[in-house]
Design a protein around this motif. Structure first.
Motif, mmCIF file in Angstrom:
data_model
loop_
_atom_site.group_PDB
_atom_site.id
_atom_site.type_symbol
_atom_site.label_atom_id
_atom_site.label_comp_id
_atom_site.label_asym_id
_atom_site.label_seq_id
_atom_site.Cartn_x
_atom_site.Cartn_y
_atom_site.Cartn_z
ATOM 1 N N ALA A 66 -5.339 5.192 -0.856
ATOM 2 C CA ALA A 66 -4.637 4.140 -0.116
ATOM 3 C C ALA A 66 -5.537 3.549 0.973
ATOM 4 O O ALA A 66 -5.607 2.332 1.150
ATOM 5 C CB ALA A 66 -3.357 4.710 0.497
ATOM 6 N N GLN B 103 -7.148 -0.336 0.745
ATOM 7 C CA GLN B 103 -6.919 -1.289 1.829
ATOM 8 C C GLN B 103 -8.249 -1.776 2.395
ATOM 9 O O GLN B 103 -8.398 -2.963 2.716
ATOM 10 C CB GLN B 103 -6.070 -0.660 2.934
ATOM 11 N N GLN C 227 2.708 -0.691 4.368
ATOM 12 C CA GLN C 227 2.346 0.713 4.094
ATOM 13 C C GLN C 227 3.625 1.489 3.812
ATOM 14 O O GLN C 227 4.480 1.626 4.675
ATOM 15 C CB GLN C 227 1.636 1.314 5.306
ATOM 16 N N ASN D 12 0.830 -1.210 0.000
ATOM 17 C CA ASN D 12 0.000 0.000 0.000
ATOM 18 C C ASN D 12 0.866 1.262 0.000
ATOM 19 O O ASN D 12 2.058 1.214 0.289
ATOM 20 C CB ASN D 12 -0.921 -0.007 1.227
#
Length: 329
Positions: free
Chosen positions: A190, A194, A215, A182
Motif C-alpha cells: 500500500a 501510493q 486509505q 488505497n
C-alpha cells in the motif's frame, strides 16, 4: 559424563543446530556431505546414530505458509504455487492465517515448534526482531510483503514502479483528475503503490485534492464502494481511479453505475493484481498483473534450497508485472 546435546553436535560439525535437527528428522532435505559431517561429529562424541537417524518413509517435512487473511482472493494463486512446489518435493504445506505482530508472534513460534516446521513462508511484513525469532526455529523466505531492513530473502514485485506505470497510463488516456483508493498503510504494497502514484502525478505536474487519496483499513468491497460514492457525490469529482486492488476497482464500477456514469467514457478505472474477478466484471477491469502463482512457487523453491543448505547465501527476487488492458479504460 558429559551430556551430548544437539548444540554440542552442531558445534563439533560446524553447522547450525537446525541442520543437526534436520539430519535427525528430515535427512531427505539435507545434502549428503552435510549428513556425513554431522554423523562423523556424532560418532566422535560417542552417539549411537543407527537408530536415531532412521526416518519413517511416511514422515513428510512440513512447510508453514503464513498469510494475513484467507478471505483475500489474491492469496489463492500464491498458495497454489507454493503447494505445487511443496508437493513436488514431498512436503506438506500448512496454511496459517494471522496478522503477525508482537502480541501473537510467540504463539506462532510455539506452533512452529509444535508441528516441527521444516521451513516458513511469510506473507506478512514482520519486524527484524520477529524474523530473527522465527529463524532460530526454521529457515524462512518472505513473499510479497517483506522487511527491506532485514537480511532475509524475499520474492516480491516492484510495487512503486508498477503503480507509477499504471498511473501514467491513466494520465495518457485523459484521466487528469485521478483518485487513489488505497489499502491499509501497515502493508508495504500500500505504501509503495501510493509512492508510485504520487511519483507519476509529480512528473506530470498534476495536483489533486487531499481527499482524493483514500486509505482504507482493509481490502473490503463495501468500504471501497462507500468511499467512492462519497467522491462521486461531490461537486468536483475524479474522472479516473487507480485502485490498489481489483476488489476496489469493481467497487468503483458499481458506484459509477449508481451515479449514472459510464466506464470508461466518464470514469477510467485501473485495478491491481489481475485476480479472476477482474475479467468477470462488466466492464472488465484494466489491471496490473502480478505473477501470483510464480511468487508462491518461487518462494517455496527458495525455501527448500535453504532447508537443504542453511548456510547458502540466497538472493532476493523482484518479479516483473504487466499492465493488462481491458474495457474499464
Amino acid at each position: 559424563m558429559k551430556k551430548i546435546t544437539v548444540s554440542l553436535i552442531a558445534e563439533k560439525a560446524q553447522v547450525s543446530p537446525a541442520t543437526v535437527s534436520r539430519v535427525l528428522n528430515h535427512r531427505e532435505l539435507v545434502k549428503e556431505p552435510t549428513i556425513q559431517r554431522v554423523e562423523a561429529a556424532m560418532r566422535e562424541l560417542g552417539c549411537q546414530i543407527e537408530n536415531t537417524v532412521t526416518v519413517s518413509k511416511e514422515t513428510q517435512p512440513l512447510i508453514v505458509l503464513n498469510i494475513p487473511g484467507i478471505e483475500n482472493a489474491f492469496y489463492q494463486e500464491i498458495i497454489r504455487g507454493a503447494r505445487v512446489s511443496a508437493k513436488a518435493h514431498g512436503c506438506h504445506l500448512l496454511i496459517h492465517e494471522s496478522h503477525l505482530n508482537k502480541g501473537n508472534l510467540l504463539d506462532f513460534c510455539n506452533l512452529l515448534r509444535r508441528v516441527d516446521a521444516a521451513g516458513v513462508i511469510l506473507l506478512n511484513r514482520v519486524s527484524e526482531e520477529g524474523l530473527n525469532q522465527i529463524r532460530v526455529i526454521a529457515p524462512l523466505v518472505q513473499c510479497c510483503e517483506y522487511n527491506e531492513h532485514a537480511d532475509y530473502p524475499y520474492v516480491s514485485i516492484d510495487d512503486s514502479r508498477a503503480a507509477e506505470l499504471a498511473t501514467e497510463y491513466l494520465l495518457s488516456n485523459g484521466g487528469s483528475k485521478i483518485a487513489l483508493i488505497n489499502g491499509p498503510g501497515n502493508f508495504k504494497y500500500a505504501r509503495k503503490r501510493q509512492e508510485g502514484f504520487m511519483n507519476a502525478l509529480r512528473k506530470a505536474e498534476v495536483m489533486i485534492p487531499k481527499q482524493w487519496i483514500v486509505q482504507l483499513p482493509e481490502v473490503s468491497y463495501e468500504m471501497a464502494y462507500a468511499a467512492v460514492c462519497r467522491l462521486l457525490n461531490s461537486d468536483s469529482r475524479p474522472n479516473a481511479f487507480f485502485t490498489i486492488s481489483d476488489v476496489f476497482a469493481a467497487a468503483v464500477i458499481r458506484a459509477a453505475k449508481r451515479f449514472h456514469l459510464h466506464v470508461p467514457r466518464d470514469i477510467l478505472v485501473v485495478g491491481f493484481d489481475n485476480i479472476e474477478l477482474s475479467s468477470m466484471t462488466s466492464p472488465s477491469i484494466t489491471t496490473v498483473n502480478q505473477p501470483k502463482f510464480q511468487m508462491g512457487y518461487t518462494a517455496c523453491e527458495m525455501l527448500l534450497e535453504l532447508i537443504e543448505d542453511p548456510q547458502e547465501e540466497m538472493k532476493s527476487l523482484l518479479l516483473d508485472t504487466e499492465l493488462v488492458i481491458r474495457e474499464s479504460t
